[in-house]
Design a protein around this motif. Structure first.
Motif, PDB file in Angstrom:
ATOM      1  N   SER A  41       0.821  -1.216   0.000  1.00 27.11           N
ATOM      2  CA  SER A  41       0.000   0.000   0.000  1.00 27.11           C
ATOM      3  C   SER A  41       0.854   1.265   0.000  1.00 27.11           C
ATOM      4  O   SER A  41       1.947   1.301   0.559  1.00 27.11           O
ATOM      5  CB  SER A  41      -0.917   0.027   1.219  1.00 27.11           C
ATOM      6  OG  SER A  41      -1.827  -1.039   1.153  1.00 27.11           O
ATOM      7  N   ARG A  42       0.303   2.299  -0.630  1.00 29.04           N
ATOM      8  CA  ARG A  42       0.933   3.620  -0.695  1.00 29.04           C
ATOM      9  C   ARG A  42      -0.172   4.666  -0.567  1.00 29.04           C
ATOM     10  O   ARG A  42      -1.321   4.420  -0.889  1.00 29.04           O
ATOM     11  CB  ARG A  42       1.633   3.861  -2.042  1.00 29.04           C
ATOM     12  CG  ARG A  42       2.645   2.823  -2.465  1.00 29.04           C
ATOM     13  CD  ARG A  42       3.949   2.959  -1.710  1.00 29.04           C
ATOM     14  NE  ARG A  42       4.984   2.060  -2.225  1.00 29.04           N
ATOM     15  CZ  ARG A  42       5.177   0.821  -1.821  1.00 29.04           C
ATOM     16  NH1 ARG A  42       4.388   0.279  -0.928  1.00 29.04           N
ATOM     17  NH2 ARG A  42       6.157   0.099  -2.311  1.00 29.04           N
ATOM     18  N   SER A  43       0.213   5.850  -0.097  1.00 27.39           N
ATOM     19  CA  SER A  43      -0.702   6.987  -0.113  1.00 27.39           C
ATOM     20  C   SER A  43       0.121   8.249  -0.321  1.00 27.39           C
ATOM     21  O   SER A  43       1.340   8.247  -0.130  1.00 27.39           O
ATOM     22  CB  SER A  43      -1.522   7.070   1.186  1.00 27.39           C
ATOM     23  OG  SER A  43      -0.672   7.325   2.283  1.00 27.39           O
ATOM     24  N   LEU A  44      -0.552   9.305  -0.717  1.00 20.99           N
ATOM     25  CA  LEU A  44       0.135  10.557  -1.019  1.00 20.99           C
ATOM     26  C   LEU A  44      -0.335  11.662  -0.088  1.00 20.99           C
ATOM     27  O   LEU A  44      -1.532  11.918   0.034  1.00 20.99           O
ATOM     28  CB  LEU A  44      -0.125  10.969  -2.469  1.00 20.99           C
ATOM     29  CG  LEU A  44       0.428  12.329  -2.885  1.00 20.99           C
ATOM     30  CD1 LEU A  44       1.954  12.340  -2.813  1.00 20.99           C
ATOM     31  CD2 LEU A  44      -0.046  12.680  -4.281  1.00 20.99           C
ATOM     32  N   CYS A  45       0.606  12.288   0.572  1.00 18.01           N
ATOM     33  CA  CYS A  45       0.336  13.493   1.350  1.00 18.01           C
ATOM     34  C   CYS A  45       0.908  14.652   0.546  1.00 18.01           C
ATOM     35  O   CYS A  45       2.085  14.610   0.161  1.00 18.01           O
ATOM     36  CB  CYS A  45       1.013  13.418   2.717  1.00 18.01           C
ATOM     37  SG  CYS A  45       0.927  14.982   3.622  1.00 18.01           S
ATOM     38  N   ILE A  50       5.055  10.562  -0.554  1.00 17.38           N
ATOM     39  CA  ILE A  50       4.425   9.245  -0.661  1.00 17.38           C
ATOM     40  C   ILE A  50       4.754   8.420   0.581  1.00 17.38           C
ATOM     41  O   ILE A  50       5.923   8.212   0.909  1.00 17.38           O
ATOM     42  CB  ILE A  50       4.886   8.508  -1.927  1.00 17.38           C
ATOM     43  CG1 ILE A  50       4.422   9.287  -3.171  1.00 17.38           C
ATOM     44  CG2 ILE A  50       4.347   7.072  -1.952  1.00 17.38           C
ATOM     45  CD1 ILE A  50       4.964   8.748  -4.469  1.00 17.38           C
ATOM     46  N   ARG A  52       4.648   4.883   2.682  1.00 22.42           N
ATOM     47  CA  ARG A  52       4.621   3.423   2.547  1.00 22.42           C
ATOM     48  C   ARG A  52       4.130   2.864   3.877  1.00 22.42           C
ATOM     49  O   ARG A  52       4.192   3.554   4.900  1.00 22.42           O
ATOM     50  CB  ARG A  52       6.014   2.903   2.205  1.00 22.42           C
ATOM     51  CG  ARG A  52       6.458   3.452   0.840  1.00 22.42           C
ATOM     52  CD  ARG A  52       7.726   2.853   0.377  1.00 22.42           C
ATOM     53  NE  ARG A  52       7.531   1.412   0.217  1.00 22.42           N
ATOM     54  CZ  ARG A  52       8.451   0.603  -0.265  1.00 22.42           C
ATOM     55  NH1 ARG A  52       9.626   1.057  -0.633  1.00 22.42           N
ATOM     56  NH2 ARG A  52       8.224  -0.687  -0.391  1.00 22.42           N
ATOM     57  N   TYR A  53       3.679   1.629   3.858  1.00 22.11           N
ATOM     58  CA  TYR A  53       3.026   1.049   5.033  1.00 22.11           C
ATOM     59  C   TYR A  53       3.657  -0.268   5.473  1.00 22.11           C
ATOM     60  O   TYR A  53       4.282  -0.972   4.686  1.00 22.11           O
ATOM     61  CB  TYR A  53       1.538   0.811   4.739  1.00 22.11           C
ATOM     62  CG  TYR A  53       0.769   2.096   4.633  1.00 22.11           C
ATOM     63  CD1 TYR A  53       0.081   2.604   5.717  1.00 22.11           C
ATOM     64  CD2 TYR A  53       0.771   2.825   3.454  1.00 22.11           C
ATOM     65  CE1 TYR A  53      -0.611   3.812   5.633  1.00 22.11           C
ATOM     66  CE2 TYR A  53       0.094   4.025   3.355  1.00 22.11           C
ATOM     67  CZ  TYR A  53      -0.590   4.512   4.450  1.00 22.11           C
ATOM     68  OH  TYR A  53      -1.255   5.696   4.362  1.00 22.11           O
ATOM     69  N   ASN A  65      -1.593  -2.478   7.308  1.00 24.40           N
ATOM     70  CA  ASN A  65      -1.297  -1.052   7.104  1.00 24.40           C
ATOM     71  C   ASN A  65      -1.421  -0.219   8.383  1.00 24.40           C
ATOM     72  O   ASN A  65      -1.826   0.937   8.341  1.00 24.40           O
ATOM     73  CB  ASN A  65      -2.178  -0.468   6.012  1.00 24.40           C
ATOM     74  CG  ASN A  65      -2.027  -1.214   4.709  1.00 24.40           C
ATOM     75  OD1 ASN A  65      -0.944  -1.653   4.360  1.00 24.40           O
ATOM     76  ND2 ASN A  65      -3.120  -1.384   3.993  1.00 24.40           N
ATOM     77  N   TRP A  68       2.932   3.627   9.119  1.00 22.43           N
ATOM     78  CA  TRP A  68       3.368   4.234   7.854  1.00 22.43           C
ATOM     79  C   TRP A  68       4.626   5.053   8.069  1.00 22.43           C
ATOM     80  O   TRP A  68       4.949   5.443   9.181  1.00 22.43           O
ATOM     81  CB  TRP A  68       2.263   5.071   7.232  1.00 22.43           C
ATOM     82  CG  TRP A  68       2.013   6.386   7.913  1.00 22.43           C
ATOM     83  CD1 TRP A  68       2.591   7.594   7.627  1.00 22.43           C
ATOM     84  CD2 TRP A  68       1.117   6.627   8.991  1.00 22.43           C
ATOM     85  NE1 TRP A  68       2.111   8.572   8.455  1.00 22.43           N
ATOM     86  CE2 TRP A  68       1.201   8.002   9.310  1.00 22.43           C
ATOM     87  CE3 TRP A  68       0.252   5.825   9.731  1.00 22.43           C
ATOM     88  CZ2 TRP A  68       0.451   8.577  10.327  1.00 22.43           C
ATOM     89  CZ3 TRP A  68      -0.479   6.401  10.738  1.00 22.43           C
ATOM     90  CH2 TRP A  68      -0.381   7.758  11.020  1.00 22.43           C
ATOM     91  N   TYR A  70       7.726   7.617   5.577  1.00 22.01           N
ATOM     92  CA  TYR A  70       8.068   8.318   4.329  1.00 22.01           C
ATOM     93  C   TYR A  70       9.542   8.061   4.008  1.00 22.01           C
ATOM     94  O   TYR A  70      10.419   8.681   4.599  1.00 22.01           O
ATOM     95  CB  TYR A  70       7.813   9.826   4.462  1.00 22.01           C
ATOM     96  CG  TYR A  70       6.353  10.146   4.657  1.00 22.01           C
ATOM     97  CD1 TYR A  70       5.534  10.362   3.562  1.00 22.01           C
ATOM     98  CD2 TYR A  70       5.790  10.197   5.924  1.00 22.01           C
ATOM     99  CE1 TYR A  70       4.182  10.625   3.721  1.00 22.01           C
ATOM    100  CE2 TYR A  70       4.443  10.463   6.093  1.00 22.01           C
ATOM    101  CZ  TYR A  70       3.646  10.674   4.992  1.00 22.01           C
ATOM    102  OH  TYR A  70       2.309  10.938   5.155  1.00 22.01           O
TER     103      TYR A  70
END
Length: 104
Positions: A41-45, A50, A52-53, A65, A68, A70
Motif C-alpha cells: 500500500s501507498r498513499s500521497l500526502c 508518498i 509506505r506502510y 497497514n 506508515w 516516508y
C-alpha cells in the motif's frame, strides 16, 4: 519513554518521537522488526510525499497497514524520513524525554 503498543505487545519504544500533525513518529531503530512486514500500500500526502506502510502481525493476529513512513519525504518533511507512525488500534503512550541540552 514513548511506546507503541498493539494487542498488549510493545512494538516500538524510544526516548523521543517526532510529532507531526498530532502523530508521533518513531525512529526506525526503535521498531521491534519481528512484528513488521512491508505492505504494497501507498498513499500521497501533498506536503510530506508518498507514504509506505507496514502490516503488523502478533500472535497470529494481523493489522494491515497499521504503520506508515516516508522513505523519500519532501524537503518540508525531511525530519521524519523513515520514522514510523501508527494508527488502526495501535496505542502510543508514555512521556517524551527532553532533548539533551548543548553545553559549551
Amino acid at each position: 519513554m514513548m511506546r507503541a503498543v498493539w494487542n498488549g505487545v510493545v512494538i516500538a519504544e524510544a526516548p523521543r518521537t517526532k510529532r507531526v500533525e498530532g502523530n508521533d513518529y518513531f525512529p526506525p531503530e526503535s521498531l521491534k522488526q519481528e512484528y513488521f512486514t512491508e505492505s504494497p500500500s501507498r498513499s500521497l500526502c501533498p506536503w510530506k510525499g508518498i507514504a509506505r506502510y507496514y502490516t503488523l502481525t502478533i500472535n497470529g493476529e494481523i493489522n494491515p497497514n497499521a504503520a506508515w513512513y516516508y522513505p523519500h519525504p519532501t524537503p518540508l518533511a525531511r525530519r521524519i524520513k523513515n520514522h514510523v507512525a501508527f494508527w488502526n488500534g495501535v496505542v502510543v503512550e508514555g512521556t517524551r524525554e527532553p532533548k539533551p541540552t548543548r553545553r559549551g
